[in-house]
Design an enzyme around this catalytic site. Structure first.
Site, PDB file in Angstrom:
ATOM      1  N   LEU A  93      -9.313  14.521 -58.103  1.00 25.99           N
ATOM      2  CA  LEU A  93      -8.543  15.750 -58.265  1.00 25.99           C
ATOM      3  C   LEU A  93      -7.271  15.665 -57.431  1.00 25.99           C
ATOM      4  O   LEU A  93      -7.329  15.551 -56.205  1.00 25.99           O
ATOM      5  CB  LEU A  93      -9.385  16.962 -57.855  1.00 25.99           C
ATOM      6  CG  LEU A  93     -10.747  17.105 -58.561  1.00 25.99           C
ATOM      7  CD1 LEU A  93     -11.410  18.429 -58.190  1.00 25.99           C
ATOM      8  CD2 LEU A  93     -10.599  16.976 -60.067  1.00 25.99           C
TER       9      LEU A  93
ATOM     10  N   HIS B  32      21.319 -18.243 -30.299  1.00 29.13           N
ATOM     11  CA  HIS B  32      22.031 -17.012 -29.947  1.00 29.13           C
ATOM     12  C   HIS B  32      23.015 -16.592 -31.040  1.00 29.13           C
ATOM     13  O   HIS B  32      23.741 -17.418 -31.589  1.00 29.13           O
ATOM     14  CB  HIS B  32      22.867 -17.156 -28.658  1.00 29.13           C
ATOM     15  CG  HIS B  32      22.322 -18.080 -27.638  1.00 29.13           C
ATOM     16  ND1 HIS B  32      21.339 -17.716 -26.762  1.00 29.13           N
ATOM     17  CD2 HIS B  32      22.624 -19.372 -27.352  1.00 29.13           C
ATOM     18  CE1 HIS B  32      21.059 -18.743 -25.978  1.00 29.13           C
ATOM     19  NE2 HIS B  32      21.820 -19.760 -26.323  1.00 29.13           N
TER      20      HIS B  32
END
Length: 452
Positions: free
Chosen positions: A8, A360
């Site tokens: 439901l 980096h």
């Protein structure tokens, strides 16, 4: 006896104060009703019918999985009326299991046990609460048999003192369901057709009524507002955290790890705080996940370290590799054994070979990087010309100096060296040094401009 499941999911959920249907709000990144559907599938039913109503198009578009049947409840006239909308998909010789789209955490184990005791009978899943206010009460006779379920608004003072309540989950022979539903009346305080009224009809028909209870209270808790939604989120995450710890993972704070999918862990995994896992994620033995990481649909092999605040999506990381902190691996990234991706580095649709380093402030996209390559800080693979993507090939043992732009398509041969600050637009052969930058000029007597 064949099993038919009715879910439901027609309610609007006005207390959520949301444009979204209630059942489409999420626990652990998945809509409430999808949790219920997934659990229902584990019971291997003949079919699953979802009864929809408010914004049904949103519900239908938002759930996944083959073979779902749909039934429309145009008016919300109660749970009995809702179940009646799905009857056309049920065979008379089967058993119907009624579930709720806003009760997401009922376990398959609880439902299997419930179905086992309910065969050929009317089964009601109940729970005992210290404070049962607001729930339908289970009324029993002196012999302890269930004789009715009375909703809060219709209950007498004596019935309100009962602390065994109806969870709403029922198992009913389909033939009986088809017999009883037309007999329901809406002569009650709500003016609705209560599914629970079939209990009294079962008593009249001489059908045995049996009950079972779940292992945990949160299995039958529903969602009516965002406070309850948050409570179920925490209950779910606590359960998952306990499973992870029992599987061999150390969680620095079990209350600060979120799993929004499936997380498989090896032994001696360490997960720091505020880590989020989405989709399908596998962590091998001795993997370390730093704080504030987001990992989505990734396979991470043994002895990998993911440092703080890294984001990994649709990527593969092989053994002994390291990532981060503050790194991002986008879809298609593959780090081979002992590769390293450092801080403020982004990798997209690229292979980083064994032992290679991008330490980096770099972007590597649409690229293949060989083994033992060093890519200096500030290196960019320029893979997009505004319309099309192009590939960069960096072969084994290449050294790329800092602040370098590699304009694809371009190939750097084995052992090549690229001088810092270069913009490389042509292929570099094996072991060549490439320097592509403007000649430095030092100007004597230079005077800086001054503000006027």
């Amino acid at each position: 006896m064949s099993l038919h499941i009715i879910i439901l999911a027609a309610g609007q959920g006005t207390r959520m104060k949301s444009e979204l249907p209630k059942v489409m709000h999420c626990v652990a990144g998945k809509p409430l009703v999808q949790h219920v559907i997934d659990t229902a599938r584990r019971l291997e039913p003949e079919n699953i019918t979802v009864v929809y109503g408010h914004k049904g198009d949103v519900v239908q578009a938002g759930v996944s999985g083959p073979g779902l049947l749909w039934a429309h409840q145009a008016e919300q006239l109660g749970t009995g009326h809702a179940v009646a909308q799905g009857l056309q998909n049920l065979s008379d010789d089967g058993q119907a299991l009624i579930l709720y789209g806003d009760v997401p955490l009922t376990s398959a184990a609880t439902l299997k046990n419930f179905l086992a005791v309910s065969q050929g009978k009317l089964g009601v899943l109940t729970v005992t609460l210290d404070n049962p206010t607001g729930y339908g009460r289970i009324v029993r006779n002196d012999a302890g048999s269930v004789i009715s379920i009375v909703e809060q608004k219709d209950a007498t003072e004596a019935q309100k003192a009962i602390n065994e309540i109806n969870t709403g989950i029922m198992a009913v022979p389909v033939s009986r369901l088809k017999e009883w539903l037309p007999k329901l009346s809406n002569s009650n305080a709500q003016g609705e057709y209560y599914l629970t009224d079939i209990v009294a009809l079962a008593v009249e028909s001489g059908v045995d009524i049996v009950t079972a209870q779940p292992s945990f209270l949160h299995e039958v808790e529903g969602v009516n507002n965002r406070i309850q939604l948050a409570a179920l989120e925490r209950a779910y995450q606590q359960q998952v955290a306990e499973e992870l710890m029992l599987a061999g993972a150390t969680l620095r704070d079990p209350a600060r790890v979120d799993v929004r999918g499936v997380l498989n862990v090896g032994r001696d995994v360490e997960i720091d705080v505020n880590a989020v896992f989405e989709g399908d994620v596998t962590l091998g033995d001795r993997v370390k996940i730093g704080p504030n990481c987001v990992i989505r649909n990734a396979v991470i092999a043994n002895d990998v370290t993911i440092e703080a605040s890294s984001i990994i999506e649709d990527a593969r990381i092989d053994a002994f590799a390291t990532v981060g902190p503050f790194a991002r691996l986008r879809p298609g990234a593959h780090l081979f054994e002992k590769a390293k991706v450092g801080n403020f580095v982004e990798i997209k649709k690229a292979d980083i070979g064994p032992g290679s380093k991008v330490n980096h402030l770099s972007y590597v996209g649409d690229a293949t990087v060989g083994s033992n390559v060093n890519i200096g800080a500030g290196t960019i693979t320029c893979n997009y010309d505004g319309a099309n993507k192009f590939k960069t090939l960096i072969e084994d043992d290449v050294f790329v100096g800092s602040n370098t732009a590699l304009v694809a398509p371009v190939t750097l041969g084995k052992g090549a060296t690229i001088g810092a600050g270069s913009t490389v637009t042509k292929d570099v052969s094996d072991k060549q040094l490439a320097v592509a930058r403007a000649q430095q000029r030092n100007i004597d007597g230079w005077t800086r401009p001054v503000k006027k």
